[in-house]
Design a protein around this motif. Structure first.
Motif, PDB file in Angstrom:
ATOM      1  N   HIS A 156     -11.074   3.747 -15.429  1.00  0.00           N
ATOM      2  CA  HIS A 156     -12.103   2.849 -14.914  1.00  0.00           C
ATOM      3  C   HIS A 156     -13.338   3.596 -14.353  1.00  0.00           C
ATOM      4  CE1 HIS A 156     -13.575  -0.442 -12.781  1.00  0.00           C
ATOM      5  NE2 HIS A 156     -13.887   0.350 -11.913  1.00  0.00           N
TER       6      HIS A 156
ATOM      7  N   SER B 202     -15.538  -0.916  -6.582  1.00  0.00           N
ATOM      8  CA  SER B 202     -15.271  -0.489  -7.798  1.00  0.00           C
ATOM      9  C   SER B 202     -16.216   0.317  -8.671  1.00  0.00           C
ATOM     10  CB  SER B 202     -14.234  -1.440  -8.767  1.00  0.00           C
ATOM     11  OG  SER B 202     -15.156  -2.507  -8.755  1.00  0.00           O
TER      12      SER B 202
ATOM     13  N   ALA C  69     -11.302   2.638  -3.130  1.00  0.00           N
ATOM     14  CA  ALA C  69     -11.810   2.668  -4.467  1.00  0.00           C
ATOM     15  C   ALA C  69     -11.700   1.282  -4.927  1.00  0.00           C
ATOM     16  CB  ALA C  69     -10.671   3.493  -5.285  1.00  0.00           C
ATOM     17  N   ARG C  70     -10.771   0.115  -4.297  1.00  0.00           N
ATOM     18  CA  ARG C  70     -10.798  -1.121  -4.787  1.00  0.00           C
ATOM     19  C   ARG C  70     -11.805  -1.923  -4.151  1.00  0.00           C
ATOM     20  NH1 ARG C  70      -5.302  -1.179  -3.884  1.00  0.00           N
ATOM     21  NH2 ARG C  70      -5.640  -2.149  -1.926  1.00  0.00           N
ATOM     22  N   LEU C  71     -12.088  -1.583  -2.955  1.00  0.00           N
ATOM     23  CA  LEU C  71     -13.414  -2.516  -2.182  1.00  0.00           C
ATOM     24  C   LEU C  71     -14.959  -1.932  -2.757  1.00  0.00           C
ATOM     25  CD1 LEU C  71     -12.479  -1.685   1.500  1.00  0.00           C
ATOM     26  CD2 LEU C  71     -12.203  -3.920   0.218  1.00  0.00           C
TER      27      LEU C  71
ATOM     28  N   ARG D  87      -0.945   5.203 -12.382  1.00  0.00           N
ATOM     29  CA  ARG D  87      -1.921   4.739 -11.468  1.00  0.00           C
ATOM     30  C   ARG D  87      -3.056   5.585 -11.385  1.00  0.00           C
ATOM     31  NH1 ARG D  87       1.107   4.264  -6.082  1.00  0.00           N
ATOM     32  NH2 ARG D  87      -0.712   4.714  -5.121  1.00  0.00           N
TER      33      ARG D  87
ATOM     34  N   GLN E  76     -13.304   6.312  -7.178  1.00  0.00           N
ATOM     35  CA  GLN E  76     -12.371   6.067  -8.106  1.00  0.00           C
ATOM     36  C   GLN E  76     -11.688   7.404  -8.658  1.00  0.00           C
ATOM     37  OE1 GLN E  76     -11.766   2.915  -9.354  1.00  0.00           O
ATOM     38  NE2 GLN E  76     -13.427   2.371  -7.708  1.00  0.00           N
TER      39      GLN E  76
ATOM     40  N   GLU F  96      -7.218   4.428  -2.232  1.00  0.00           N
ATOM     41  CA  GLU F  96      -6.925   3.512  -3.298  1.00  0.00           C
ATOM     42  C   GLU F  96      -7.625   2.171  -2.849  1.00  0.00           C
ATOM     43  OE1 GLU F  96      -3.562   2.577  -6.670  1.00  0.00           O
ATOM     44  OE2 GLU F  96      -2.988   3.101  -4.384  1.00  0.00           O
ATOM     45  N   ARG F  97      -7.569   1.883  -1.333  1.00  0.00           N
ATOM     46  CA  ARG F  97      -8.092   0.764  -0.820  1.00  0.00           C
ATOM     47  C   ARG F  97      -9.750   0.953  -0.933  1.00  0.00           C
ATOM     48  NH1 ARG F  97      -6.227   0.613   4.291  1.00  0.00           N
ATOM     49  NH2 ARG F  97      -4.331  -0.675   3.223  1.00  0.00           N
TER      50      ARG F  97
ATOM     51  N   LEU G 194      -7.178   4.489 -12.590  1.00  0.00           N
ATOM     52  CA  LEU G 194      -8.227   4.977 -11.809  1.00  0.00           C
ATOM     53  C   LEU G 194      -9.161   5.745 -12.538  1.00  0.00           C
ATOM     54  CD1 LEU G 194      -6.589   5.115  -8.504  1.00  0.00           C
ATOM     55  CD2 LEU G 194      -8.524   3.537  -8.965  1.00  0.00           C
TER      56      LEU G 194
END
Length: 170
Positions: free
Chosen positions: A41, A12, A8-10, A34, A18, A5-6, A38
């Motif tokens: 997105h 995007s 994927a956030r870093l 959640r 994702q 998840e981290r 993702l």
């Protein structure tokens, strides 16, 4: 899960990251909200980067459909999976393993909902595509025979199921 998840956030914009995070969170943490966020997105990002006719969009639609189906949202799952299959057909053509795989996934949704006649149509379509391919000894052929065997077993035809399982084994 925290790492995926981290990551994927870093970034995007990385569609694969994702989807890896979405699928892991869905399968192992069973967090539909959640995971769906993702995956949606990722679908938007795939379309933004590559347009509406792209392979990654087909895969995102496929995975979103599986999530919806697992959550009992059958109509939404079928709609998304049909979109994925239609996109695969436009991108790869009808006679392609990726299209056949999409048909198998659509059939699986119908089988899980006990709409066995519809499931048979798509399992047989996938098998037909795989049989027509030059290298029809692919893993997809094994999957098709196995899927049709499971369908026969579910319909109460153990002898026919056994025939398909034997074809898969061969």
């Amino acid at each position: 899960a925290a790492f995926l998840e981290r990551r994927a956030r870093l970034d995007s914009t990385n569609i694969r990251w994702q989807m890896e995070a979405a699928n892991f969170i869905y399968e192992f943490l069973v967090d539909y909200q959640r995971a769906q966020s993702l995956a949606q997105h990722a679908l938007k990002e795939a379309i933004a980067q590559e347009g509406t006719e792209c392979e990654m969009a087909a895969y995102c639609l496929n995975d979103l459909a599986k999530m919806e189906g697992s959550e009992g949202h059958f109509e939404e799952a079928i709609t998304l999976m049909r979109q994925s299959v239609d996109l695969r057909r436009r991108i790869f053509g009808e006679q392609n393993e990726k299209t056949a795989h999409g048909y198998s996934n659509l059939a699986q949704l119908f089988r899980e909902k006990d709409l066995l006649d519809s499931a048979r149509i798509y399992y047989e379509r996938a098998l037909s595509i795989r049989q027509s391919m030059e290298d029809n000894a692919c893993d997809g052929m094994i999957d098709s025979y196995f899927d049709l065997g499971k369908l026969e077993r579910k319909e109460g035809h153990p002898r026919r199921a056994l025939e398909y399982y034997q074809q898969a084994l061969a």
